[in-house]
Write a protein that holds these residues in place. Sequence first.
Motif, PDB file in Angstrom:
ATOM      1  N   LEU A 224       0.994  -1.377  -0.068  1.00 61.28           N
ATOM      2  CA  LEU A 224      -0.144   0.113  -0.125  1.00 61.28           C
ATOM      3  C   LEU A 224       1.020   0.943  -0.227  1.00 61.28           C
ATOM      4  CD1 LEU A 224      -2.650  -0.834   2.933  1.00 61.28           C
ATOM      5  CD2 LEU A 224      -3.202  -0.161   0.362  1.00 61.28           C
ATOM      6  N   HIS A 225       0.297   2.268  -1.045  1.00 58.59           N
ATOM      7  CA  HIS A 225       0.989   3.554  -0.745  1.00 58.59           C
ATOM      8  C   HIS A 225       0.066   4.904  -0.053  1.00 58.59           C
ATOM      9  CE1 HIS A 225       2.763   0.590  -3.511  1.00 58.59           C
ATOM     10  NE2 HIS A 225       4.145   1.655  -3.269  1.00 58.59           N
ATOM     11  N   PHE A 226       0.851   5.750  -0.193  1.00 61.22           N
ATOM     12  CA  PHE A 226       0.476   6.684   0.648  1.00 61.22           C
ATOM     13  C   PHE A 226       0.341   8.109  -1.104  1.00 61.22           C
ATOM     14  CE2 PHE A 226       0.610   5.350   4.665  1.00 61.22           C
ATOM     15  CZ  PHE A 226      -0.308   4.843   5.378  1.00 61.22           C
ATOM     16  N   ARG A 227      -0.608   8.987  -0.878  1.00 63.66           N
ATOM     17  CA  ARG A 227      -1.252   9.858  -1.901  1.00 63.66           C
ATOM     18  C   ARG A 227      -0.991  11.433  -1.083  1.00 63.66           C
ATOM     19  NH1 ARG A 227      -4.827  12.945  -4.418  1.00 63.66           N
ATOM     20  NH2 ARG A 227      -6.462  12.542  -3.127  1.00 63.66           N
ATOM     21  N   LYS A 228       0.478  12.407  -1.316  1.00 66.07           N
ATOM     22  CA  LYS A 228      -0.006  13.948  -0.989  1.00 66.07           C
ATOM     23  C   LYS A 228      -1.359  14.295  -0.793  1.00 66.07           C
ATOM     24  CE  LYS A 228       5.473  14.013  -0.871  1.00 66.07           C
ATOM     25  NZ  LYS A 228       6.497  14.990  -1.206  1.00 66.07           N
ATOM     26  N   LEU A 229      -1.684  15.098  -0.277  1.00 69.80           N
ATOM     27  CA  LEU A 229      -3.010  15.768   0.009  1.00 69.80           C
ATOM     28  C   LEU A 229      -2.287  17.146  -0.160  1.00 69.80           C
ATOM     29  CD1 LEU A 229      -5.523  14.309   3.211  1.00 69.80           C
ATOM     30  CD2 LEU A 229      -5.133  14.225  -0.048  1.00 69.80           C
ATOM     31  N   ILE A 230      -2.414  18.239  -1.125  1.00 69.01           N
ATOM     32  CA  ILE A 230      -1.492  19.405  -1.400  1.00 69.01           C
ATOM     33  C   ILE A 230      -2.634  20.515  -1.438  1.00 69.01           C
ATOM     34  CG2 ILE A 230      -0.137  20.903  -2.529  1.00 69.01           C
ATOM     35  CD1 ILE A 230       1.918  18.496  -1.208  1.00 69.01           C
ATOM     36  N   CYS A 253      -3.265  23.875   8.192  1.00 66.07           N
ATOM     37  CA  CYS A 253      -2.534  23.924   8.936  1.00 66.07           C
ATOM     38  C   CYS A 253      -0.994  23.156   6.646  1.00 66.07           C
ATOM     39  CB  CYS A 253      -2.355  22.325   8.910  1.00 66.07           C
ATOM     40  SG  CYS A 253      -0.020  21.633   9.373  1.00 66.07           S
ATOM     41  N   LYS A 254      -0.175  23.896   6.948  1.00 61.40           N
ATOM     42  CA  LYS A 254       0.696  24.511   6.048  1.00 61.40           C
ATOM     43  C   LYS A 254       1.516  23.382   5.846  1.00 61.40           C
ATOM     44  CE  LYS A 254       0.897  29.451   5.965  1.00 61.40           C
ATOM     45  NZ  LYS A 254       1.756  30.623   6.544  1.00 61.40           N
ATOM     46  N   TYR A 255       1.225  22.167   6.914  1.00 70.01           N
ATOM     47  CA  TYR A 255       2.920  21.399   6.179  1.00 70.01           C
ATOM     48  C   TYR A 255       1.678  19.638   5.518  1.00 70.01           C
ATOM     49  CZ  TYR A 255       5.163  22.954  10.314  1.00 70.01           C
ATOM     50  OH  TYR A 255       6.492  23.516  11.056  1.00 70.01           O
ATOM     51  N   VAL A 256       2.762  19.348   4.722  1.00 68.79           N
ATOM     52  CA  VAL A 256       1.680  17.852   4.083  1.00 68.79           C
ATOM     53  C   VAL A 256       1.035  16.582   5.028  1.00 68.79           C
ATOM     54  CG1 VAL A 256       2.735  16.575   2.624  1.00 68.79           C
ATOM     55  CG2 VAL A 256       3.619  18.645   2.065  1.00 68.79           C
ATOM     56  N   HIS A 257      -0.116  16.744   4.445  1.00 65.73           N
ATOM     57  CA  HIS A 257      -0.511  15.454   5.013  1.00 65.73           C
ATOM     58  C   HIS A 257      -0.669  14.950   3.808  1.00 65.73           C
ATOM     59  CE1 HIS A 257      -2.079  18.941   7.525  1.00 65.73           C
ATOM     60  NE2 HIS A 257      -1.908  17.959   8.542  1.00 65.73           N
ATOM     61  N   TYR A 258      -1.691  13.115   4.333  1.00 68.78           N
ATOM     62  CA  TYR A 258      -1.281  12.210   3.267  1.00 68.78           C
ATOM     63  C   TYR A 258      -2.811  10.956   3.619  1.00 68.78           C
ATOM     64  CZ  TYR A 258       3.712  12.228   2.813  1.00 68.78           C
ATOM     65  OH  TYR A 258       4.954  12.974   3.170  1.00 68.78           O
ATOM     66  N   GLU A 259      -3.577  10.857   2.512  1.00 69.12           N
ATOM     67  CA  GLU A 259      -3.611  10.022   2.705  1.00 69.12           C
ATOM     68  C   GLU A 259      -3.816   8.341   1.351  1.00 69.12           C
ATOM     69  OE1 GLU A 259      -7.666  11.272   0.163  1.00 69.12           O
ATOM     70  OE2 GLU A 259      -6.710  11.257  -1.361  1.00 69.12           O
ATOM     71  N   ILE A 260      -4.431   7.187   1.416  1.00 69.11           N
ATOM     72  CA  ILE A 260      -4.265   5.916   1.232  1.00 69.11           C
ATOM     73  C   ILE A 260      -4.478   6.210  -0.347  1.00 69.11           C
ATOM     74  CG2 ILE A 260      -4.603   3.653   0.697  1.00 69.11           C
ATOM     75  CD1 ILE A 260      -5.203   3.542   4.360  1.00 69.11           C
ATOM     76  N   ASP A 261      -3.813   5.823  -1.018  1.00 70.52           N
ATOM     77  CA  ASP A 261      -3.549   6.138  -2.648  1.00 70.52           C
ATOM     78  C   ASP A 261      -4.761   4.760  -2.784  1.00 70.52           C
ATOM     79  OD1 ASP A 261      -3.047   5.594  -5.543  1.00 70.52           O
ATOM     80  OD2 ASP A 261      -1.988   6.905  -5.152  1.00 70.52           O
ATOM     81  N   GLU A 262      -5.819   5.689  -3.635  1.00 72.77           N
ATOM     82  CA  GLU A 262      -7.346   5.386  -4.107  1.00 72.77           C
ATOM     83  C   GLU A 262      -6.854   4.420  -4.990  1.00 72.77           C
ATOM     84  OE1 GLU A 262      -9.519   8.204  -6.101  1.00 72.77           O
ATOM     85  OE2 GLU A 262     -10.295   9.193  -3.988  1.00 72.77           O
ATOM     86  N   GLU A 263      -6.152   3.902  -5.533  1.00 73.12           N
ATOM     87  CA  GLU A 263      -6.216   3.167  -6.724  1.00 73.12           C
ATOM     88  C   GLU A 263      -5.661   1.638  -5.634  1.00 73.12           C
ATOM     89  OE1 GLU A 263      -3.697   1.638 -11.046  1.00 73.12           O
ATOM     90  OE2 GLU A 263      -3.090   3.271  -9.761  1.00 73.12           O
ATOM     91  N   ASP A 264      -5.007   2.174  -5.244  1.00 72.77           N
ATOM     92  CA  ASP A 264      -3.706   0.452  -3.923  1.00 72.77           C
ATOM     93  C   ASP A 264      -5.112  -0.002  -2.800  1.00 72.77           C
ATOM     94  OD1 ASP A 264      -1.024   0.857  -5.302  1.00 72.77           O
ATOM     95  OD2 ASP A 264      -0.807   1.627  -3.306  1.00 72.77           O
ATOM     96  N   GLN A 265      -6.362   1.039  -2.455  1.00 67.65           N
ATOM     97  CA  GLN A 265      -7.228   0.718  -1.238  1.00 67.65           C
ATOM     98  C   GLN A 265      -7.579  -0.110  -2.448  1.00 67.65           C
ATOM     99  OE1 GLN A 265      -8.427   3.991   0.566  1.00 67.65           O
ATOM    100  NE2 GLN A 265      -9.070   2.737   1.802  1.00 67.65           N
ATOM    101  N   ARG A 266      -8.288   0.475  -3.442  1.00 67.10           N
ATOM    102  CA  ARG A 266      -9.422  -0.189  -4.406  1.00 67.10           C
ATOM    103  C   ARG A 266      -9.109  -1.825  -4.773  1.00 67.10           C
ATOM    104  NH1 ARG A 266      -9.752   4.532  -7.315  1.00 67.10           N
ATOM    105  NH2 ARG A 266      -8.838   4.021  -8.587  1.00 67.10           N
ATOM    106  N   ALA A 267      -7.387  -2.060  -4.985  1.00 64.53           N
ATOM    107  CA  ALA A 267      -7.129  -3.457  -5.081  1.00 64.53           C
ATOM    108  C   ALA A 267      -7.052  -4.608  -3.678  1.00 64.53           C
ATOM    109  CB  ALA A 267      -5.922  -2.867  -6.306  1.00 64.53           C
TER     110      ALA A 267
END
Length: 509
Positions: A224-230, A253-267
């Motif tokens: 599983l990978h994460f995706r940056k929320l910009i 918040c000005k710092y970078v946050h993440y969420e689970i990559d949707e493609e990996d999550q569906r797989a």
Amino acid sequence: MVLEPSSFDAWHAIKSNRHNMTMLKQRLERRREQFRVHYEGDCTEKADEPMTESLNHSLLDDGGTKCLLSVLEAETTPISLSTLKEKCDEPEEEKLLNSLEKLTYQKVITLNTTHSLQVVAVENKKINSLLGRFDKKRKRRKLNTALTADCAEFLLNKPSAIQSESKKLGEEIQALLNHKSAREKTIIENLKSNKTAQVREFCEWVTKHECKRGNVKNGSCKKLHFRKLIYAHTDAQLGDCSFLNTCFHMETCKYVHYEIDEEDQRAHMRMRQRQAASVRAKNSAAMLVSDSKNLAMTKANLTPPQWIQCDIRKLDFDVIGKFTVIMADPPWDIHMELPYGTMTDDEMKKMGIEKVQDDGFIFLWVTGRAVELGRELLRIWGYERVDDIIWVKTNQLQRLIRTGRTGHWLNHGKEHCLVGVKGNPVGFNRGLDCDIIVSEVRDTSHKPDEIYGMIERLSPGTRKLELFGREHNTQNNWLTLGNQLPGVHLEWEDVKTKYFNRYGMALPF
């Protein structure tokens, strides 16, 4: 004289033996002669061997001679005696002349004594050989010294026969103690998770972009990978937010946050669905065999989640009966701003926990300040502390938390759960789990879900009570009490009857 046959054979044997001795002596004399001629006639070709043997004793033991050889190798001929004395730092001319005489005799150098003593020729090959043997001899001495020290240390550290026998006996006893009985193996097999509960590992490179850059050799990554929320207000140069998905001010918040990559999550979801379908097919086929009785029995022991919205300080514990396991996450007064109300230490001590359990276990979550208070509460409530569970906290990216929100002097990256025992509990499974949970933090005061599986394996199918719970804490076989629950929902008929006889339809506030 006529010899008898036996005498003739003996005489023939003696004569043959004498002949063989004579031939052997002649061969030995020929070999001695060949060796003498070879040694005297070919001494120029074999000069290196006697030179080396003699110099090993007469020259190489002398540190000054090594210096002389180094000077002879470095300087260009002719070399005067005064130059040798200066370079070798040798004040005694007699010793220097003695060394030069030995080297001349061994044909390493050539001296000219016509006007003044000079070295006019140097055999560099022989000097290099001598210097190499000198270094080898010194290294051999060091090696022998080291080997002697190692042997002595080995002998000192080697266990005696009694120690070896005692260690072997201890290992055999430990192996017997660790060997699982047939009953323990059966319990482990029955409590094993089904194949739908697959855990998928997160990629250590975090994002797919970084994974492709640093993981070229392994091809496509199945983790599983994460995706940056910009967002518009995000400044990527500031780096990652310390609190990630638990940040209270994510919208600003000005710092970078993440969420689970949707493609990996569906797989991942598709894989889970295929595994669940395969397990259902196997279970339906297995219903024809006798093992299906055990499966039905296990399902029959599962009671749907139950809860009561109440102020625990005012609840009459007599209406809910007795429980085998209790878990509590009290709202400790830790002198910090919290999104819920807290209880004083005296209020904790006055809780009637002794009414809901005669024999069993309690799991009490404590914070840093409340560790000693928690142990005191266990004693007041009639429990003996027998263990501690440590929850090691990880963040959204599955890394250890280093900037926790709690802790006065150090940032807390863990929490403790005290385990107490009361009475003489029977029917519990020992040794199935360890005392460490590594799990991701979520909402404030949201404890890891792994604790429920651990307790269910300890005491499967029994009644369990959770104090100070919320809606996400409701579990099968558990009754949850707390003031943030949605009303009242009861399944056990005896508890339902006592509760409604005591409170009716009203909430016990």
